[in-house]
Design a protein around this motif. Sequence first.
Motif, short mmCIF file in Angstrom:
data_model
loop_
_atom_site.label_atom_id
_atom_site.label_comp_id
_atom_site.label_asym_id
_atom_site.label_seq_id
_atom_site.Cartn_x
_atom_site.Cartn_y
_atom_site.Cartn_z
N UNK A 186 0.84 -1.20 0.00
CA UNK A 186 0.00 0.00 0.00
C UNK A 186 0.87 1.25 0.00
N UNK A 187 0.26 2.36 -0.33
CA UNK A 187 0.97 3.65 -0.34
C UNK A 187 2.28 3.55 -1.11
N UNK A 188 2.20 2.97 -2.28
CA UNK A 188 3.41 2.74 -3.06
C UNK A 188 4.07 4.05 -3.48
N UNK A 189 5.38 3.99 -3.54
CA UNK A 189 6.20 5.15 -3.90
C UNK A 189 7.03 4.81 -5.14
N UNK A 190 7.46 5.81 -5.88
CA UNK A 190 8.30 5.53 -7.05
C UNK A 190 9.55 4.73 -6.70
N UNK A 191 10.08 4.93 -5.51
CA UNK A 191 11.28 4.18 -5.12
C UNK A 191 11.01 2.71 -4.83
#
Length: 125
Positions: free
Chosen positions: A84-89
């Motif tokens: 969840x709350x995925x980030x580009x990194x």
Amino acid sequence: QVQLVESGGGSVQAGGSLRLSCAASTDIGSSAYMGWFRQAPGKEREGVAAIRTGTGITYYINSVQGRFTISQDNAKNTAYLQMNSLKPEDTAMYYCAAGPLWIQYPLAGGEYKYWGQGTQVTVSS
């Protein structure tokens, strides 16, 4: 010989969610550790999360703590990674692995015996 097949990868925007699955060809209850690892281009592989299948104890790297959840379904011989709350990194190829009871460092990777082929996760900003 244990075969592992990952699925569930894809492309999402930042803030989105994905659930990865790792289907094992045999009873994962007999493999003491299941782990998820990732490798981004030009970077070293890193352990993301691991679970000790007998006790359900989980391990996470700091950067995913509170966002990712590893779980298992022994009836389906499948391990999951809810992201969840995925980030580009978080963009990377994600691999699942199975390892024996005597693993000392569940997020280190070197002690795991069986590996899947990987599933790509791409997070855009």
